[in-house]
Design an enzyme around this catalytic site. Sequence first.
Site, PDB file in Angstrom:
ATOM      1  N   HIS A  19       0.957  -1.310   0.115  1.00  0.00           N
ATOM      2  CA  HIS A  19      -0.295   0.324   0.282  1.00  0.00           C
ATOM      3  C   HIS A  19       0.760   1.115   0.175  1.00  0.00           C
ATOM      4  CE1 HIS A  19      -4.094  -1.869   0.693  1.00  0.00           C
ATOM      5  NE2 HIS A  19      -3.429  -2.750   0.989  1.00  0.00           N
TER       6      HIS A  19
ATOM      7  N   ASP B  10       3.810   9.044  -1.052  1.00  0.00           N
ATOM      8  CA  ASP B  10       2.087   8.025  -0.391  1.00  0.00           C
ATOM      9  C   ASP B  10       2.651   7.088  -1.388  1.00  0.00           C
ATOM     10  OD1 ASP B  10       0.792   7.669   0.901  1.00  0.00           O
ATOM     11  OD2 ASP B  10      -0.530   9.662   0.990  1.00  0.00           O
TER      12      ASP B  10
END
Length: 485
Positions: free
Chosen positions: A156, A364
């Site tokens: 992720h 991110d």
Amino acid sequence: MERLVVVSNRTADLGGKTLSGGLAVGIVDALKSSGGMWMGWNGDIVDKSRSMDARVETYDNVASLTMPLTKEEHNNYYLGFANKVLWPTFHYRLDLMDYRTEFARSYARVNGKFADILHPHLRDDDLVWVHDYHLIPLASELRAKGCNHKIGFFLHIPFPPSDIFSAIPRHQWLRECLLQFDLIGFQTQNDADNFCRYLKGNSDVKFLSPDRIRWHDRTIKIGHFPIGIDVDQFAAMAQETDEEIQLERKRRSLLKRFQVISADRLDYSKGLPQRMKAFRKFLDTSPEYRGHAEYLQVASPSREDVTAYSDIRGELEQLSGAVNGKHADINWAPIQYINQSISRERLALLFRCSLIGLITPLRDGMNLVAKEYIAAQDDEDPGILILSRFAGAAEELGDALIVNPYDVNEVAQAIKKAATMPMDERKARHRNLFSQISTNNADLWQRRYVAALRSVEPNVQRAQLSSHAKWRKEPGLGTMSNSRH
């Protein structure tokens, strides 16, 4: 049809009415459609004698398999190796990496514990989907038990370039653990490319195609699967009525004020101090907006036991106080800083009444907050998303204002551009962005991944090739046998 077994560090509340987070929303429907199991840590910290206690609960056709951690496991596996070694390194922050041998040993042992508890519950035709950096060695541990299931891994967070990943002590062990999976999935093409470039530096890996490799007797597929959100659910939450927020919105309208909003976990990867500095620069260079622009920074607490996080909190408190001290007057304060969690329902309403969403992480994996901001907007009066080029979402959301989060001048200029953007342009950008997040939603993400996992070539495992077993035998690390409890 095969049963789907999901393994992650924490599980979702399967008994709750509303699920939050991309992982939960994207997976629960997949589990319910064919029956399945979700395994993870239950959040409890216990003494060693209870460390193998496991609980199974059933919700319709979905089972929840959970276990506790001991204090040592929590400190060394979770706070230690996962969040002081892997998290900073994968977010390109080698200066914050704190590697200790006891962290790596605990990380390996806890993954072995996950495998010990999970293995007896597996059926022959299960598909096993492992999530995130906490559980990189899990497939290796299961293979050592003779597990021949199709096992997929999804990261992720970002995967860094090879020179950064190689800075992790024992990175080759992590590489061999990853190569025990049948499918390795990433958020973005850039992350997948970084991993492939790293593999190309190893002579024992052969590329059969851009997304398929051969390692010893195993064929492994590599792909990128950008995660999405439940757009309809978040849009519906944003249209609920909240009297307090409605009154505040009317007040700003009467005073000709607008709100800039940021919402993230309190984490050094999110670039929160840089956002405040950019807003300060905006006020300094565009004095006409003093008294009219308000910045709401929601920073929910995160990993408060890690020193780097408390340092960020202190910096934000100092910055917000300095900006308010310089610019505030008797009935206007430019920055409202909130260091507490806010419900997703309330956050959706705040997004809807904010002209600008300032989402500028330094690095991110995806950043679902950016997608939630888009989903919350009013089609007839949409806000503008300012998005970091280093968020995974930037690969998809090209109609946002894409900025370099390290350049406070560029971000300040983007705030001004958003504040002055004509309505027609705002609507056109929002139309395109909303179409993108509606197409690549949470449901499509899980369906694409599960289909890819189901289609991988079966690999007949040989337990003696377990990379983890070989690591236990290396000199200088002590014995890491199966008697870990």
